[in-house]
Design an enzyme around this catalytic site. Structure first.
Site, PDB file in Angstrom:
ATOM      1  N   VAL A 126       0.765  -3.529  -4.302  1.00  8.11           N
ATOM      2  CA  VAL A 126       0.304  -4.115  -3.039  1.00  8.11           C
ATOM      3  C   VAL A 126      -0.184  -2.901  -2.242  1.00  8.11           C
ATOM      4  O   VAL A 126       0.616  -2.133  -1.725  1.00  8.11           O
ATOM      5  CB  VAL A 126       1.428  -4.880  -2.308  1.00  8.11           C
ATOM      6  CG1 VAL A 126       0.939  -5.400  -0.964  1.00  8.11           C
ATOM      7  CG2 VAL A 126       1.935  -6.029  -3.178  1.00  8.11           C
ATOM      8  N   PRO A 127      -1.503  -2.695  -2.195  1.00  2.00           N
ATOM      9  CA  PRO A 127      -2.082  -1.400  -1.823  1.00  2.00           C
ATOM     10  C   PRO A 127      -2.041  -1.032  -0.341  1.00  2.00           C
ATOM     11  O   PRO A 127      -3.071  -0.920   0.332  1.00  2.00           O
ATOM     12  CB  PRO A 127      -3.523  -1.519  -2.320  1.00  2.00           C
ATOM     13  CG  PRO A 127      -3.821  -2.975  -2.196  1.00  2.00           C
ATOM     14  CD  PRO A 127      -2.533  -3.673  -2.552  1.00  2.00           C
ATOM     15  N   CYS A 128      -0.868  -0.764   0.174  1.00  2.00           N
ATOM     16  CA  CYS A 128      -0.723  -0.342   1.575  1.00  2.00           C
ATOM     17  C   CYS A 128      -1.359   1.020   1.819  1.00  2.00           C
ATOM     18  O   CYS A 128      -1.691   1.349   2.956  1.00  2.00           O
ATOM     19  CB  CYS A 128       0.750  -0.357   1.987  1.00  2.00           C
ATOM     20  SG  CYS A 128       1.836   0.589   0.912  1.00  2.00           S
ATOM     21  N   HIS A 129      -1.569   1.800   0.756  1.00  2.00           N
ATOM     22  CA  HIS A 129      -2.214   3.109   0.914  1.00  2.00           C
ATOM     23  C   HIS A 129      -3.670   2.978   1.356  1.00  2.00           C
ATOM     24  O   HIS A 129      -4.259   3.930   1.845  1.00  2.00           O
ATOM     25  CB  HIS A 129      -2.124   3.919  -0.391  1.00  2.00           C
ATOM     26  CG  HIS A 129      -2.779   3.273  -1.571  1.00  2.00           C
ATOM     27  ND1 HIS A 129      -2.154   2.302  -2.322  1.00  2.00           N
ATOM     28  CD2 HIS A 129      -4.007   3.446  -2.124  1.00  2.00           C
ATOM     29  CE1 HIS A 129      -2.959   1.922  -3.302  1.00  2.00           C
ATOM     30  NE2 HIS A 129      -4.093   2.597  -3.190  1.00  2.00           N
TER      31      HIS A 129
END
Length: 167
Positions: A126-129
Site C-alpha cells: 500500500v504505497p504510502c511512500h
C-alpha cells in the site's frame, strides 16, 4: 486469532511480514516508526508468505508494478479509506497530502491524511511512500525519508537503483 509471521530480506533491509493465515496484515521495516517486534504468541510460518515474498522480490527487481495480494490491515474507517486511496497512486507517481485531502472532500483533512498515511501497516504494498509534500518535498515516512527516497527513485528507474544502505 493467531498471528503468523516471517522475515524476508529486501533491497531496503529485512522486512517483517505478518498475516492471519489468509491475508497479509503488516509489513514492517527495520527501525520503522510505529513498527513492531515479534510477540511471544506469534507463530513463524514462512510457507504462508510465499506469494507475498515472490511479489515483493519481483517489485524490488523492477519486474512488478502492482501487487495482487489479499490484504487485511487493521485501522479506523478513515485510515482504511486513506489506505485504499493510496492504491490508486500509480507506480512511479506521487500525490500530495493536500490532494488526497481534497479527494476526500476537504483540504482541511491534510493533517489527518498525513497521520493515516503514517500509520499504514502495509508499507510498499500500500504505497504510502508515493505521498509527498505540496512543494514536492519528501516529508515524513515511517520507514525513514531515506527509504522513501530510495523507493521513489527505484520506481522512477524501474528497478535499476541498487541496494539501500542504512545509515
Amino acid at each position: 486469532m493467531t498471528i503468523f509471521y516471517c522475515r524476508i530480506p529486501s533491497a531496503i533491509g529485512e522486512l517483517l511480514l505478518t498475516g492471519d493465515g489468509t491475508s497479509l496484515t503488516r509489513i514492517y521495516m527495520q527501525k520503522q516508526k510505529y513498527g513492531s517486534g515479534v510477540a511471544p504468541d506469534w507463530q513463524r510460518d514462512a510457507s504462508l508468505f510465499k506469494e507475498a515474498k515472490r511479489q515483493l522480490d519481483a517489485y524490488f527487481a523492477g519486474e512488478l508494478t502492482q501487487f495482487d495480494l489479499p490484504l487485511a490491515p487493521a485501522g479506523t474507517e478513515f485510515q482504511q479509506t486513506v489506505w485504499h486511496m493510496l492504491l490508486d497512486i500509480p507506480y512511479g507517481g506521487t500525490l500530495s497530502y493536500g490532494e488526497l485531502a481534497r479527494r476526500l472532500g476537504s483540504p482541511k483533512l491534510t493533517r489527518a491524511v498525513g497521520a493515516a498515511n503514517g500509520r499504514n501497516p502495509l508499507s510498499i504494498v500500500v504505497p504510502c511512500h508515493r505521498v509527498i509534500g505540496a512543494d514536492g518535498s519528501l516529508t515524513g515516512y515511517g520507514g525513514g525519508v531515506e527509504r522513501k527516497r530510495w523507493l521513489l527513485a527505484h520506481e522512477a528507474s524501474n528497478g535499476e537503483y541498487g541496494q539501500f544502505e542504512l545509515f
